[in-house]
Design a protein around this motif. Sequence first.
Motif, PDB file in Angstrom:
ATOM      1  N   UNK A   1       0.631  -1.164   0.189  1.00  0.00           N
ATOM      2  CA  UNK A   1       0.054  -0.024  -0.010  1.00  0.00           C
ATOM      3  C   UNK A   1       0.928   1.249  -0.019  1.00  0.00           C
ATOM      4  N   UNK A   2       1.361   1.757  -1.169  1.00  0.00           N
ATOM      5  CA  UNK A   2       2.134   2.735  -1.334  1.00  0.00           C
ATOM      6  C   UNK A   2       1.569   4.101  -0.745  1.00  0.00           C
ATOM      7  N   UNK A   3       0.553   4.366  -0.390  1.00  0.00           N
ATOM      8  CA  UNK A   3      -0.293   5.366   0.167  1.00  0.00           C
ATOM      9  C   UNK A   3      -0.699   5.420   1.723  1.00  0.00           C
ATOM     10  N   UNK A   4      -0.019   4.209   2.175  1.00  0.00           N
ATOM     11  CA  UNK A   4      -0.142   3.960   3.594  1.00  0.00           C
ATOM     12  C   UNK A   4      -0.145   5.029   4.342  1.00  0.00           C
ATOM     13  N   UNK A   5      -1.243   5.560   5.199  1.00  0.00           N
ATOM     14  CA  UNK A   5      -0.979   6.771   5.873  1.00  0.00           C
ATOM     15  C   UNK A   5       0.158   6.800   6.945  1.00  0.00           C
ATOM     16  N   UNK A   6       0.353   5.634   7.650  1.00  0.00           N
ATOM     17  CA  UNK A   6       1.205   5.553   8.759  1.00  0.00           C
ATOM     18  C   UNK A   6       1.708   3.884   8.747  1.00  0.00           C
ATOM     19  N   UNK A   7       2.970   3.760   9.357  1.00  0.00           N
ATOM     20  CA  UNK A   7       3.073   2.221   9.111  1.00  0.00           C
ATOM     21  C   UNK A   7       2.208   1.533  10.251  1.00  0.00           C
ATOM     22  N   UNK A   8       1.762   2.563  11.256  1.00  0.00           N
ATOM     23  CA  UNK A   8       0.769   1.825  12.349  1.00  0.00           C
ATOM     24  C   UNK A   8      -0.704   1.262  11.489  1.00  0.00           C
ATOM     25  N   UNK A   9      -0.776   1.745  10.372  1.00  0.00           N
ATOM     26  CA  UNK A   9      -2.162   1.513   9.560  1.00  0.00           C
ATOM     27  C   UNK A   9      -1.823   0.188   9.062  1.00  0.00           C
ATOM     28  N   UNK A  10      -0.536  -0.240   8.913  1.00  0.00           N
ATOM     29  CA  UNK A  10      -0.276  -1.447   8.289  1.00  0.00           C
ATOM     30  C   UNK A  10      -1.056  -2.565   9.195  1.00  0.00           C
ATOM     31  N   UNK A  11      -1.567  -3.598   8.565  1.00  0.00           N
ATOM     32  CA  UNK A  11      -2.426  -4.716   9.299  1.00  0.00           C
ATOM     33  C   UNK A  11      -1.357  -5.291  10.106  1.00  0.00           C
ATOM     34  N   UNK A  12      -0.185  -5.977   9.665  1.00  0.00           N
ATOM     35  CA  UNK A  12       0.805  -6.624  10.303  1.00  0.00           C
ATOM     36  C   UNK A  12       1.186  -5.914  11.687  1.00  0.00           C
ATOM     37  N   UNK A  13       1.760  -4.754  11.423  1.00  0.00           N
ATOM     38  CA  UNK A  13       2.249  -3.799  12.617  1.00  0.00           C
ATOM     39  C   UNK A  13       1.216  -3.744  13.568  1.00  0.00           C
ATOM     40  N   UNK A  14      -0.029  -3.338  13.084  1.00  0.00           N
ATOM     41  CA  UNK A  14      -1.248  -3.225  13.956  1.00  0.00           C
ATOM     42  C   UNK A  14      -1.455  -4.067  14.933  1.00  0.00           C
ATOM     43  N   UNK A  15      -1.196  -5.538  14.224  1.00  0.00           N
ATOM     44  CA  UNK A  15      -1.498  -6.606  14.915  1.00  0.00           C
ATOM     45  C   UNK A  15      -0.508  -6.989  15.863  1.00  0.00           C
ATOM     46  N   UNK A  16       0.718  -6.716  15.659  1.00  0.00           N
ATOM     47  CA  UNK A  16       1.847  -7.059  16.568  1.00  0.00           C
ATOM     48  C   UNK A  16       1.696  -6.094  17.892  1.00  0.00           C
ATOM     49  N   UNK A  17       1.562  -4.848  17.518  1.00  0.00           N
ATOM     50  CA  UNK A  17       1.281  -3.863  18.582  1.00  0.00           C
ATOM     51  C   UNK A  17       0.152  -4.114  19.413  1.00  0.00           C
ATOM     52  N   UNK A  18      -0.895  -4.547  18.734  1.00  0.00           N
ATOM     53  CA  UNK A  18      -1.962  -5.236  19.668  1.00  0.00           C
ATOM     54  C   UNK A  18      -1.540  -6.387  20.448  1.00  0.00           C
ATOM     55  N   UNK A  19      -0.711  -7.081  20.126  1.00  0.00           N
ATOM     56  CA  UNK A  19      -0.381  -8.511  21.078  1.00  0.00           C
ATOM     57  C   UNK A  19       0.691  -7.939  22.133  1.00  0.00           C
ATOM     58  N   UNK A  20       1.443  -6.774  21.802  1.00  0.00           N
ATOM     59  CA  UNK A  20       2.563  -6.268  22.625  1.00  0.00           C
ATOM     60  C   UNK A  20       2.003  -5.459  23.513  1.00  0.00           C
ATOM     61  N   UNK A  21       1.081  -4.780  23.260  1.00  0.00           N
ATOM     62  CA  UNK A  21       0.634  -3.433  24.388  1.00  0.00           C
ATOM     63  C   UNK A  21       0.368  -3.814  25.566  1.00  0.00           C
ATOM     64  N   UNK A  22       0.075  -5.044  25.886  1.00  0.00           N
ATOM     65  CA  UNK A  22      -0.295  -5.240  27.762  1.00  0.00           C
ATOM     66  C   UNK A  22       1.156  -5.277  28.253  1.00  0.00           C
ATOM     67  N   UNK A  23       1.728  -6.121  27.491  1.00  0.00           N
ATOM     68  CA  UNK A  23       3.591  -6.130  28.036  1.00  0.00           C
ATOM     69  C   UNK A  23       4.091  -4.615  28.219  1.00  0.00           C
ATOM     70  N   UNK A  24       3.908  -4.097  27.078  1.00  0.00           N
ATOM     71  CA  UNK A  24       4.654  -2.799  26.846  1.00  0.00           C
ATOM     72  C   UNK A  24       3.933  -1.719  28.003  1.00  0.00           C
ATOM     73  N   UNK A  25       2.902  -1.870  28.376  1.00  0.00           N
ATOM     74  CA  UNK A  25       2.339  -1.018  29.385  1.00  0.00           C
ATOM     75  C   UNK A  25       2.879  -1.545  30.785  1.00  0.00           C
ATOM     76  N   UNK A  26       2.855  -2.786  30.888  1.00  0.00           N
ATOM     77  CA  UNK A  26       3.272  -3.370  32.106  1.00  0.00           C
ATOM     78  C   UNK A  26       4.914  -2.807  32.528  1.00  0.00           C
ATOM     79  N   UNK A  27       5.696  -2.909  31.367  1.00  0.00           N
ATOM     80  CA  UNK A  27       7.104  -2.573  31.382  1.00  0.00           C
ATOM     81  C   UNK A  27       7.217  -1.019  31.861  1.00  0.00           C
TER      82      UNK A  27
END
Length: 477
Positions: free
Chosen positions: A383-409
């Motif tokens: 998607x060359x017009x990706x508004x932000x890397x965070x809008x990429x599905x893979x990165x979005x999913x990975x952050x969703x999985x990481x966020x609880x630990x991220x907050x705990x840290x």
Amino acid sequence: SSAQIGVTGLAVMGRNLARNFARNGYTVAVHNRTAARTHALVEEFGHEGRFIAAETAKEFVAALERPRRLVIMVKAGEPTDAVIEEFAPLLEPGDMIIDGGNAHFADTRRRERELREKGIHFVGTGISGGEEGALNGPSIMPGGSKESYESLGPMLEKISAKAADGSPCVTHVGPDGAGHFVKMVHNGIEYADMQLIGEAYQLLHDVAGYSPAQIADIFRTWNTGRLDSYLIEITAEVLSHVDAATGKPFVDVVVDQAEQKGTGRWTVQIALDLGVPVSGIAEAVFARSLSGHAALREASRGLAGPKAKPMGESEAAAFADRVEQALYASKIVSYTQGFHEIAAGSEEYGWDIDLGAVASIWRGGCIIRAAFLDRIRAAYDARPDLPSLLSDETFGREIAEAQDDWREVLIAAVRNGVPTPGFAAALAYYDALRAERLPAALTQGQRDYFGAHTYRRTDREGSFHTLWGGDRSEVSA
Ligand code: NBP
């Protein structure tokens, strides 16, 4: 006149770049202000290829085939202008000056404009990878005209690093200063990566109680996964190194005041001008700056902090896994911010930069090379017009999985009084972007109250002002 390329400025970078060209079969004219360096190069490494040593600017230019390709590798700033002034009068229309130093892209834009009037192509080129890269294959970010790339591209492709899939780590980034701009942001991202790694180290040390050698092992493990990168690899090397004089971990005997040369600062300055929130890179620059304020730190040493609670072994191991998640998620955010700045610069200056191609040429040779960049490229390719890397599905999913630990840290960091400005800024950016409502509405209200700066409404078009000092009725502005 038979050299296909010339290099002037033969300190570590220029010398190694000249050798790289020669090792790849090109005849290289070499020149340096102080001729001793030129002769030393040919004496020491002459057997590696074909060099033509030139003592004067005239000899140097005369040694180059036409159109001439002349690489400048001198200290950025005034020395670069001095060298251009010396050589430009000796060149002809169609010739190319390639500035491989760490120039500010605004200087590159000015130089390109001035030389274009004389018909000379000025190719501001970011080169990353340090001395090692210059010799064995750097990541190369050339700007300048399309025409100049047609002539230079094949040579640069030959001497550049190659990504794992074999493709050369060089592309024509865009016109005039685009190459140096992208190199600048590369360095800003490098600052952020290093800061995040530093925070991970300090958490593993201060909160989990691991020794530098143990942390080196943890980084080695991380380096086999999605964090696989040059910086993680060398971090493990530095952390496992033992000081010969004292027998202590090397990292414990080094003064904890980080220095900087300026490209990180430029990245933040330009981001401020462009209105791009690169909070992670900014925190990295500020963290280095804070570390250097020795007197201020000394004066603050007695300030109160929380009582740290030591962790048990299994708790520490689980915490280390969480830190990996926090580091990965924060890294996604700092690349998101860096690519946003490149997109904004491209828009502002009309460079039409291909963000996927940028990710692609950072996969090898440069300091931030990482497996991760393959995925960034894939995201922009999809998607060359990706508004932000965070809008990429893979990165979005990975952050969703990481966020609880991220907050705990971060909770653990705050509880234990360990400064983690990089992790915290990254999470704040993430939470702000996804927020339904931001307190910016309140800010607008305050601005309207004290300065009649007006505001827009959620339910109607137009600008409005409330008569705060009067009956508080609303008027159209
Ligand atoms: P330096 O940045 O230390 O510059 C030394 C060179 O500049 C020498 O060849 C010196 O000539 C020449 N020079 C100076 Br200083 N003033 C000059 C003048 N007025 N006229 C002509 N020559 C002049 O060298 P470097 O570390 O090899 O870096 C070269 C460029 O590459 C820099 O712009 C740097 O920012 C950039 N860069 C460096 C790295 C790295 O890892 N070091 C990585 C990527 C990019 P002399 O021998 O006569 O004094």
